[in-house]
Enzyme design. Sequence first.
Site, PDB file in Angstrom:
ATOM      1  N   CYS A 141      23.620  62.142  58.477  1.00  0.00           N
ATOM      2  CA  CYS A 141      24.276  60.901  58.085  1.00  0.00           C
ATOM      3  C   CYS A 141      23.910  60.532  56.649  1.00  0.00           C
ATOM      4  O   CYS A 141      24.779  60.182  55.838  1.00  0.00           O
ATOM      5  CB  CYS A 141      23.882  59.783  59.040  1.00  0.00           C
ATOM      6  SG  CYS A 141      24.722  58.210  58.725  1.00  0.00           S
ATOM      7  N   CYS A 237      22.058  56.137  66.807  1.00  0.00           N
ATOM      8  CA  CYS A 237      22.994  55.011  66.885  1.00  0.00           C
ATOM      9  C   CYS A 237      24.170  55.258  67.824  1.00  0.00           C
ATOM     10  O   CYS A 237      24.645  54.338  68.481  1.00  0.00           O
ATOM     11  CB  CYS A 237      23.487  54.636  65.488  1.00  0.00           C
ATOM     12  SG  CYS A 237      24.439  55.929  64.641  1.00  0.00           S
TER      13      CYS A 237
END
Length: 404
Positions: A141, A237
């Site tokens: 990410c 997440c």
Amino acid sequence: MGALTKGVDSGAPRPYIALAMAHAVLKKPLNSLGFAKSEAQTRVVVAMSGGVDSSVCAALLAREGYEVIGVTLQLYDHGAAVKSSKSCCAGQDIYDARRVAEMTGFPHYVLDYETNFRESVIEDFADTYLKGSTPIPCVRCNQTVKFRDLLAVAKDLGADCMATGHYIQRVDGPDGPELHRAYDGGKDQSYFLFATTPEQLDFLRFPLGHLDKSETRRLAEEMGLNVASKPDSQDICFVPEGRYTDVIEKIRPHAAQPGNIVDQAGTVLGQHRGVMYYTVGQRRGLGLGENTGTDPLFVIRIDADAKQVIVGPRSALQRSEIYLSEVNWIGPGTIADADGLAIKVKVRSTRPPESATLHVDGDEVLVRLAEPDIGISPGQACVFYEDRADAQRTLGGGWITRTA
């Protein structure tokens, strides 16, 4: 230098020390982010996840007078994310980031990056497990969506730099900016930022790198931020309640293929329903019943092509040679210059740096540990640090492809 500085101690170099040295040489007034102009003339895009760290980062910069623009990336479905208070970048977190911006008085934007995130992070996550490796989606990410895509947006907005709430220090060295571990060793995020390139590092700022987490929360309370007592993110997440296999099954339905669990001699001990359900070093959940003998067995290797999970005693997990791919070098000189260099390395985010040597032969990069270690898994990262007792400077790292 206001809220972004604190008392000097005998620990790692601090960004503001380097700034003060530069000021003495250049005889120009540098602000706390290293620019020779006023805070009001310095535009900063702050990546805001909705957590306390990025919120304090943005609020501190705004309080110092910088022209702050907050940006939050919507990375995955709101509905699923609202159910969890331990994730980031969706649902309640977007609301929290927007509220901080409203309270502090700077503009805030939400960008829909669901497609980018799915392609660059979630699909890579699923495919890596199906290959028998163990991914680190937080690194992917940072490497793609945040430090590639969002950084490009910040430049399009005319920003002088982009700031994040990561616990890491950017220090101005003799050959340009260097990446150093955070003052708070327990919160240091250098392992997850090893893929940061020199070009990205030149544009990035990390205002919280010299703080410890307790001070960050104190500042949040002092500024009256709504996230002051918000718990830290715990899970990946997009993986609710830590059930990563649920995500893989959804992204790649019917991809799991059953196979054999074998010992080191190839003797079949049992069956598995897919290599994605296993990781190197795993002991529990093997489902071998009475076939384990007197000594506990661990997953020591995964052969996705042969659909085999290989198990053995704990001693069989020991490895001393680590082969790497996609190596990023942010140390002095080039990676070729580092052949034979004594370094410290981390092979897991939670482990302390250990002694090793770096070997470079063309495109092949090998790390040889001074002492064998266990549980080193393909798909994880091997991060390099300078060979000092404090191992502060991060020199880069690479993805583990195999061990010997």
